[in-house]
Design a protein around this motif. Structure first.
Motif, PDB file in Angstrom:
ATOM      1  N   SER A 202      -0.187 -57.094 -55.358  1.00 52.68           N
ATOM      2  CA  SER A 202       0.396 -58.800 -54.714  1.00 52.68           C
ATOM      3  C   SER A 202      -0.472 -59.904 -53.858  1.00 52.68           C
ATOM      4  N   LEU A 203       0.238 -60.871 -53.099  1.00 50.17           N
ATOM      5  CA  LEU A 203      -1.011 -62.013 -53.598  1.00 50.17           C
ATOM      6  C   LEU A 203      -2.167 -61.381 -52.642  1.00 50.17           C
ATOM      7  N   ASN A 204      -1.192 -60.898 -51.265  1.00 51.63           N
ATOM      8  CA  ASN A 204      -2.603 -60.032 -50.391  1.00 51.63           C
ATOM      9  C   ASN A 204      -3.193 -59.032 -51.032  1.00 51.63           C
ATOM     10  N   ARG A 205      -3.539 -58.697 -52.114  1.00 53.70           N
ATOM     11  CA  ARG A 205      -4.359 -57.962 -52.461  1.00 53.70           C
ATOM     12  C   ARG A 205      -5.468 -58.435 -53.553  1.00 53.70           C
ATOM     13  N   TRP A 211      -9.223 -65.550 -56.272  1.00 56.91           N
ATOM     14  CA  TRP A 211      -9.174 -65.706 -55.760  1.00 56.91           C
ATOM     15  C   TRP A 211      -9.477 -67.425 -55.475  1.00 56.91           C
ATOM     16  N   TYR A 294     -10.047 -61.755 -44.251  1.00 59.06           N
ATOM     17  CA  TYR A 294      -9.535 -61.247 -45.885  1.00 59.06           C
ATOM     18  C   TYR A 294      -8.703 -62.864 -45.421  1.00 59.06           C
ATOM     19  N   PRO A 295      -7.341 -62.773 -44.697  1.00 58.99           N
ATOM     20  CA  PRO A 295      -6.283 -63.912 -44.939  1.00 58.99           C
ATOM     21  C   PRO A 295      -7.549 -65.193 -44.443  1.00 58.99           C
ATOM     22  N   VAL A 298      -9.161 -66.215 -47.408  1.00 62.32           N
ATOM     23  CA  VAL A 298      -8.379 -67.304 -48.695  1.00 62.32           C
ATOM     24  C   VAL A 298      -7.926 -68.347 -47.986  1.00 62.32           C
ATOM     25  N   LEU A 299      -7.729 -68.914 -46.605  1.00 66.05           N
ATOM     26  CA  LEU A 299      -7.450 -69.666 -45.965  1.00 66.05           C
ATOM     27  C   LEU A 299      -8.292 -70.726 -46.750  1.00 66.05           C
ATOM     28  N   VAL A 302      -8.254 -71.741 -50.039  1.00 71.68           N
ATOM     29  CA  VAL A 302      -7.624 -73.116 -50.562  1.00 71.68           C
ATOM     30  C   VAL A 302      -7.557 -74.350 -49.725  1.00 71.68           C
ATOM     31  N   SER A 303      -8.003 -74.397 -48.440  1.00 67.67           N
ATOM     32  CA  SER A 303      -7.936 -75.375 -47.584  1.00 67.67           C
ATOM     33  C   SER A 303      -9.726 -76.794 -48.197  1.00 67.67           C
ATOM     34  N   ILE A 306      -8.379 -78.302 -51.540  1.00 70.77           N
ATOM     35  CA  ILE A 306      -7.241 -79.429 -51.512  1.00 70.77           C
ATOM     36  C   ILE A 306      -8.366 -80.422 -50.567  1.00 70.77           C
ATOM     37  N   PRO A 339     -13.703 -75.174 -42.647  1.00 71.43           N
ATOM     38  CA  PRO A 339     -13.198 -73.524 -43.887  1.00 71.43           C
ATOM     39  C   PRO A 339     -14.870 -73.312 -44.612  1.00 71.43           C
ATOM     40  N   LEU A 574       3.949 -63.073 -57.858  1.00 72.68           N
ATOM     41  CA  LEU A 574       4.043 -63.581 -56.630  1.00 72.68           C
ATOM     42  C   LEU A 574       3.981 -61.508 -55.469  1.00 72.68           C
ATOM     43  N   ASP A 575       4.143 -60.864 -56.176  1.00 74.13           N
ATOM     44  CA  ASP A 575       3.820 -59.669 -55.941  1.00 74.13           C
ATOM     45  C   ASP A 575       3.731 -58.467 -56.759  1.00 74.13           C
TER      46      ASP A 575
ATOM     47  N   TRP B  28      -1.139 -83.984 -45.058  1.00 76.94           N
ATOM     48  CA  TRP B  28      -2.532 -85.138 -45.361  1.00 76.94           C
ATOM     49  C   TRP B  28      -2.636 -85.945 -46.181  1.00 76.94           C
ATOM     50  N   ARG B  92       5.419 -54.233 -49.988  1.00 74.63           N
ATOM     51  CA  ARG B  92       4.438 -55.944 -50.857  1.00 74.63           C
ATOM     52  C   ARG B  92       5.355 -57.249 -50.781  1.00 74.63           C
ATOM     53  N   GLY B  95       3.753 -57.551 -46.976  1.00 74.24           N
ATOM     54  CA  GLY B  95       2.296 -57.515 -46.820  1.00 74.24           C
ATOM     55  C   GLY B  95       2.170 -59.306 -47.320  1.00 74.24           C
ATOM     56  N   ARG B  96       2.397 -59.972 -49.031  1.00 73.79           N
ATOM     57  CA  ARG B  96       2.236 -60.750 -48.909  1.00 73.79           C
ATOM     58  C   ARG B  96       2.487 -61.938 -48.101  1.00 73.79           C
ATOM     59  N   MET B  99       0.106 -62.449 -45.087  1.00 79.63           N
ATOM     60  CA  MET B  99      -0.947 -63.077 -45.363  1.00 79.63           C
ATOM     61  C   MET B  99      -0.441 -64.743 -44.823  1.00 79.63           C
ATOM     62  N   VAL B 102      -0.146 -66.573 -41.441  1.00 77.03           N
ATOM     63  CA  VAL B 102      -1.385 -66.505 -41.532  1.00 77.03           C
ATOM     64  C   VAL B 102      -1.796 -67.612 -41.964  1.00 77.03           C
ATOM     65  N   VAL B 103      -1.967 -67.918 -43.049  1.00 81.24           N
ATOM     66  CA  VAL B 103      -3.058 -68.446 -44.163  1.00 81.24           C
ATOM     67  C   VAL B 103      -2.225 -70.150 -43.866  1.00 81.24           C
ATOM     68  N   LEU B 110      -5.469 -76.696 -38.907  1.00 86.13           N
ATOM     69  CA  LEU B 110      -6.079 -77.817 -39.874  1.00 86.13           C
ATOM     70  C   LEU B 110      -6.672 -78.819 -39.790  1.00 86.13           C
ATOM     71  N   PHE B 111      -4.876 -79.277 -41.194  1.00 85.81           N
ATOM     72  CA  PHE B 111      -4.710 -80.805 -41.234  1.00 85.81           C
ATOM     73  C   PHE B 111      -4.851 -80.965 -40.375  1.00 85.81           C
TER      74      PHE B 111
END
Ligand code: HEM
Ligand SMILES: [Cu+2]
Lengths: 642, 130
Positions: A202-205, A211, A294-295, A298-299, A302-303, A306, A339, A574-575, B28, B92, B95-96, B99, B102-103, B110-111
């Protein structure tokens, strides 16, 4: 986990034989040209981009030789213009991006537990286009017809009146041609990472490298059209007398700059981002722990992707837009350091909390952090508009972006080369040779580029083929040149190291580093089908995770082996729930033929042989039609359940 | 997804979650493009007004509205984060979503910061000064 001789538990000799038969290719000339295996294509990207790097590096050495002393006469001004333009253009477009896409091609399917990219034939096509476009551009140099207006080719200097001859036509057509490859590869990365991840991922793994590659691919998809449109308009202006950039005909000169930097600013991150992904992939093996936060990484990925789109105007502070406009872009250009900083701190924390294993890849990671952070600091100085006005177009800028690009892309790539060499070639590299190369590269880099800050501040402009003797310039220029030779020797030793490994290296075990991601769960080098049993993922670090290994042993069922054809598993975006098995395409010459037809098309456009171009365009259309002609058996016949 | 989401999972998938993750980024982008092009076009046309509204107010709106949109997105992300607190290792979908939450929280902070910085510029600088 597997070699050809001992099948993993639950997989019969028959299964392996059938997998080998469906995925393997006989070593023949035709097989060589028609392969669609992502590992071979990835390797070719790496080798070809490396070759273009050598050419661009040699151009740089000639420039540095010319600049070693004031008023030297190694090259003429015209030659110098072509050298720095080809150096910059090739380093950015023909080396950095394709090299990183080479890593991506080799690694993404392995890291996500798939058997190939989503569109293997498109992948092969992308490689051939890249090769041909690169040769197309480099071939102009011996004829003195290479691009000569810098890598960002500002109009009106790149326009027909100021710049007659083929130079800028090569640039415009070459980049349009190359853009096809980059776009194809990006689409492929996105679909592959979204649809072919192993069940459970899933996305968190998803590994951070994946990424990073996917974010980069999205950036390419959004940024590249601006460059393509720009180049198409430039070519039309030059060849067919349109007036897109010609104020006297109602056009706009700034339009080139806006479109170029809408592409060009994200492009810096397009280059650096996958390299940062390499750093995140290399670190766990040499710190013996997962990357911290990790998150947050990823943040950051992604940012950055953008934000990088919102700040192109900061390259245009010398053009006279309203102050308020600048401030929007200043705010964002400064904030993008947050970031990037998050990632740096996460890596430092990882190193502090982990147990360091100081091998060559880790040395390059440390060299990367030092160099890239210095480049970041000088970059932050530009955010002060006043300072920017002061150093615009001086060697200070040249110093800054080499710190960012060599620190942020070349060092991570070198870390990646040493790290994955055992996986790619099945051989270990020579550690001491690797260390020597590292110290030479590191020292050479700083000796070359640090002085550039100084003589940049003393006023030496960039893009000059020579200079009068002036206090503060002469000595430091000589130092830079000596440094560039050191750097070249270091890079040569890297090459020697790779050749040594190929010829003499110890055979590599599947997992020499105790890495955490799935590529280490395959043989070194991997079998053509990558995984005899498609893995099931239970955590962020599947190769460290007993359950993943166990599930491979216990899960060696027909739907995870898929040996009845060239097949891989499609999962949800996603999963990563398993959806169905799909048939993958066989090898074919079609990608090569199509890329060849495109080469004929672009070459005849360059020389204004329009009838030939028309025929080539027809050939392109015909090849695409044949390619897309439905020849595969429909899925039901394969007994694939929906 | 194969399993039907329970009532708790409502926030953890679907559109609202994506608003929580990407809302700030979208806001933004709109803010930069709207404020920049308003300023650029109005000044190029030689006027400090947009349809009878003083330019600085129009640009200010292009700061405030995206800012509020981002605050909303931040709240949603925080909510999802709380709802997924018990995300098991094995689940799953949870968990996904956790995450992503959090992001989302950090991305929105930030924005929001960038939008506020852009807003400060509006209050400090006269719009058409070169
Ligand atoms: C390998 C060692 C390298 C050396 C010795 C070197 C040297 C130079 C020099 C001397 C210039 C300035 C030319 C001038 O303004 O007169 C230059 C420009 C440039 N370099 Fe490098 N470089 C190296 C590697 C790289 C790499 C790895 C990249 C990118 C990935 C790169 C990208 C560029 C770009 C974009 C320019 C600007 C070209 C232009 O002004 O249009 N260089 N380089
Ligand atoms: Cu930039």
């Amino acid at each position: 986990m597997s070699t050809t001789t001992t099948p993993p538990p639950g997989v019969s000799e028959q299964d392996l034989a059938r997998l080998a038969e469906h995925w393997g290719e006989r070593p023949s000339l035709r097989g060589w040209f028609s392969t669609v295996d992502h590992k071979k294509i990835g390797r070719r990207y790496l080798v070809t981009a490396g070759f273009f790097f050598v050419l661009a590096g040699l151009s740089a050495l000639v420039m540095r030789t010319q600049l070693a002393r004031p008023e030297a006469g190694v090259v003429s001004p015209q030659e110098y213009n072509q050298l720095f333009s080809m150096h910059g253009t090739a380093m950015i477009f023909l080396f950095a991006t394709p090299m990183l896409f080479g890593f991506g091609n080799f690694l993404v399917p392995l890291m996500i537990g798939a058997r190939d990219m989503a569109f293997p034939r498109l992948n092969a096509f992308g490689y051939w286009v890249f090769l041909f476009a690169g040769l197309f551009m480099w071939a102009s140099l011996p004829f003195g017809a290479a691009p000569n207006n810098g890598w960002f080719a500002y109009v009106p200097l790149s326009g027909e009146q100021h710049n007659p001859g083929l130079h800028m036509d090569v640039y415009a057509l070459g980049l349009l041609f190359l853009g096809i490859s980059t776009t194809a590869a990006s689409i492929n990365f996105i679909v592959t990472a979204l649809k072919l991840r192993a069940p459970g991922m899933s996305l968190n793994r998803v590994p951070l490298f994946v990424w990073a590659i996917v974010a980069t691919a999205f950036m390419v998809i959004f940024a590249l059209p601006a460059l393509n449109v720009d180049n198409a308009m430039l070519f039309l202006d030059r060849r067919f007398g349109t007036h897109f950039f010609d104020p006297s005909g109602g056009g706009n000169v700034l339009l080139w700059q806006h479109l170029f930097w809408i592409f060009g600013h994200p492009d810096v991150y397009i280059i650096v981002m996958p390299a940062l992904g390499i750093v995140s992939a290399v670190l766990p093996a040499f710190t013996r722990r997962g990357v911290v936060g990790y998150p947050l990484i990823v943040l950051s990925i992604v940012s950055i992707a953008i934000i990088s789109f919102g700040v192109w105007v900061h390259h245009m502070f010398a053009t006279g837009l309203p102050q308020l406009s600048y401030s929007f872009f200043s705010a964002a250009s400064t904030i993008i350091t947050i970031p990037s900083g998050i990632q740096i701190f996460a890596w430092l924390a990882t190193m502090l909390l982990g147990r360091l294993v100081l091998r060559v890849p880790l040395l390059y990671v440390i060299g990367f952090v030092v160099t890239f952070v210095l480049g970041g600091f000088t970059g932050a100085m530009f955010a002060l508009t006043a300072f920017d006005q002061q150093v615009t177009d001086s060697y200070f800028v040249v110093a800054h972006f080499h710190y960012v690009l060599i620190g942020g892309a070349v060092f991570p790539m070198l870390a990646g080369i040493y790290y994955w060499l055992p996986k790619i070639t099945g051989r270990m590299y020579h550690e001491r040779l690797g260390r020597w190369a590292f110290w030479l590269v590191f020292a050479g880099m700083h000796v070359t580029f640090f002085p550039m800050h100084l003589y940049g501040l003393f006023g030496m402009p960039r893009r000059v083929y020579t200079y009068r003797s002036e206090p503060g310039w002469d000595g430091w220029n000589l130092v830079s040149t000596v440094g560039s030779y050191l750097l070249a020797v270091g890079l040569l030793l890297v090459l020697v190291g790779v050749v040594h490994a190929l010829r003499r290296g110890r055979p590599a075990p599947p997992d020499p580093w105790e890495g955490d991601s799935l590529e280490w769960a395959t043989a070194s080098p991997p079998e053509p089908y990558n995984f005899p049993v498609l893995p099931r993922v239970h955590s962020l670090h599947p190769a460290w995770d007993e359950r993943t290994a166990e599930s491979v042993r216990a899960g060696a069922t027909a739907d995870r082996i898929l040996s009845d054809g060239r097949r891989t598993l499609v999962t949800s975006e996603l999963d990563a729930h398993p959806e169905r098995a799909v048939q993958m395409p066989e090898s074919t010459l079609m990608p090569l033929v199509l890329a060849g037809a495109l080469l004929v098309f672009f070459t005849s456009m360059l020389f204004a042989w329009y009838p030939v171009a028309a025929v080539a365009a027809l050939a392109v259309a015909a090849t695409i039609a044949v390619w897309l002609w439905p020849s595969r058996r429909p899925d039901e016949e394969l007994g694939v359940s929906g | 997804m194969t399993t039907r989401p329970g009532p708790h999972a409502r926030l953890t998938g679907g559109l609202l979650l994506w608003y929580g993750v990407l809302g700030g980024a979208v806001a933004w982008a709109v803010h930069v493009l709207a404020a920049w092009s308003l300023d650029e076009l109005a000044c190029a046309a030689g006027s400090e007004r947009v349809a009878a509204v003083p330019l600085w107010q129009a640009v200010g709106l292009a700061v405030v509205i995206p800012g509020l949109f981002t605050v909303g997105s931040l709240l949603v992300a925080a909510l999802v984060w709380r709802r997924t607190a018990r995300a098991g290792e094995e689940d799953r979908a949870f968990g996904r979503s956790r995450m992503l939450a959090v992001v989302g929280v950090w991305a929105n902070l930030l924005f929001l910061t960038i939008i506020v910085l852009g807003g400060v510029a509006v209050l400090v600088l006269p719009p058409c000064q070169r």
